[in-house]
Design a protein around this motif. Structure first.
Motif, PDB file in Angstrom:
ATOM      1  N   CYS A 249      13.948 -10.483   8.077  1.00 25.62           N
ATOM      2  CA  CYS A 249      12.834 -11.078   8.832  1.00 25.62           C
ATOM      3  C   CYS A 249      12.167  -9.995   9.676  1.00 25.62           C
ATOM      4  O   CYS A 249      12.855  -9.287  10.419  1.00 25.62           O
ATOM      5  CB  CYS A 249      13.366 -12.196   9.730  1.00 25.62           C
TER       6      CYS A 249
ATOM      7  N   ASN B 164      10.463 -10.349  12.203  1.00 24.21           N
ATOM      8  CA  ASN B 164      10.420 -10.729  13.621  1.00 24.21           C
ATOM      9  C   ASN B 164      11.767 -10.540  14.311  1.00 24.21           C
ATOM     10  O   ASN B 164      11.853  -9.948  15.381  1.00 24.21           O
ATOM     11  CB  ASN B 164       9.952 -12.180  13.728  1.00 24.21           C
ATOM     12  N   CYS B 165      12.864 -11.063  13.668  1.00 28.26           N
ATOM     13  CA  CYS B 165      14.171 -11.031  14.345  1.00 28.26           C
ATOM     14  C   CYS B 165      15.168 -10.136  13.626  1.00 28.26           C
ATOM     15  O   CYS B 165      16.313 -10.020  14.073  1.00 28.26           O
ATOM     16  CB  CYS B 165      14.732 -12.446  14.471  1.00 28.26           C
TER      17      CYS B 165
ATOM     18  N   CYS C 215      11.375 -18.234   8.675  1.00 25.97           N
ATOM     19  CA  CYS C 215      12.684 -17.747   9.106  1.00 25.97           C
ATOM     20  C   CYS C 215      13.435 -18.867   9.817  1.00 25.97           C
ATOM     21  O   CYS C 215      12.934 -19.445  10.785  1.00 25.97           O
ATOM     22  CB  CYS C 215      12.511 -16.557  10.044  1.00 25.97           C
TER      23      CYS C 215
ATOM     24  N   CYS D 152      14.470 -17.548  13.624  1.00 22.24           N
ATOM     25  CA  CYS D 152      13.521 -17.403  14.737  1.00 22.24           C
ATOM     26  C   CYS D 152      12.271 -18.254  14.548  1.00 22.24           C
ATOM     27  O   CYS D 152      11.441 -18.340  15.455  1.00 22.24           O
ATOM     28  CB  CYS D 152      13.135 -15.936  14.925  1.00 22.24           C
TER      29      CYS D 152
HETATM   30 ZN   LIG Z   1      13.324 -14.324  12.074  1.00 21.04          ZN
END
Ligand SMILES: [Zn+2]
Ligand SMILES: [Zn+2]
Length: 214
Positions: free
Chosen positions: A136, A138-139, A150, A153
């Motif tokens: 991911c 983002n996380c 995801c 997150c």
């Molecule tokens: Zn994520």
């Protein structure tokens, strides 16, 4: 000589006819009858635990009853030899254990293209180079290739970068506004946040300069 033999037989018959011995024989007889009936009941219950058939428990009990209180022990032996080896509960337990084992085997992951055994945390198959998972953005956690967002997150993978740019827009405008107030020299620094220390330095220098200019 004959008198002695007669005396012995007489005393023996006296012993057998005595109340204590008669009571003992009767007690043993009653005990055997109870044991005979209890054995029949035991065979009935035992067969109930080993077979789904409704008639077989009665057959087992009747077999022991037929052997009379004297010979029923032989029927018990025969029953123990021919009865089903496992109880229904044991069979059920064994099936459950087999199912659990099967589920465990199925939970071991395999590469979808080359069937190689793979670890749950691998992102790529080392044998055939198939993508197994992705990271991911983002996380940085591992997400499935077919996930639309995801699970860790909540980042939406379907939504492209355009909304993110729109979200970032007011922030940058606000920043440029702030910097424009402090000085025109720092406006270029607002577009690249990585150059923030230098921009603060320049804004400080312009602020130090501004009193002298006015
Ligand atoms: Zn994520
Ligand atoms: Zn593979």
């Amino acid at each position: 000589m004959e008198d002695i033999l007669q005396q012995i037989s007489q005393s023996l018959s006296d012993i057998f006819e005595s109340d204590v011995v008669q009571f003992g024989i009767r007690a043993i007889g009653i005990y055997l009858v109870i044991l005979w009936l209890a054995s029949a009941y035991w065979a009935f219950r035992d067969m109930q635990q080993r077979s789904d058939n409704a008639i077989l428990p009665y057959v087992a009990a009747a077999g022991i009853i037929l052997f009379t209180p004297i010979f029923f022990i032989f029927a018990v032996w025969i029953y123990k030899i021919i009865r089903p080896h496992e109880k229904i509960g044991e069979v059920w337990e064994r099936n459950l254990a087999e199912e659990a084992l099967l589920a465990e085997v199925e939970s071991i992951h395999h590469c979808p293209s080359c069937e190689r055994r793979i670890d749950d945390e691998w992102i790529i198959c080392p044998s055939c180079r198939t993508r197994l998972k992705r990271v991911c953005p983002n996380c940085s956690r591992l997400v499935g290739m077919d996930w639309s967002l995801c699970a860790w997150c909540g980042k939406d993978f379907e939504r492209r970068e355009v909304p993110a740019a729109i979200e970032a827009l007011p922030r940058s405008r606000e920043a440029t506004g702030r910097i424009a107030a402090s000085g025109t020299a720092a406006s270029s620094a607002a577009t690249s946040p990585t150059a923030l220390p230098s921009s603060s330095r320049t804004s400080a220098s312009t602020r130090s300069l501004s009193p002298t200019s006015t």
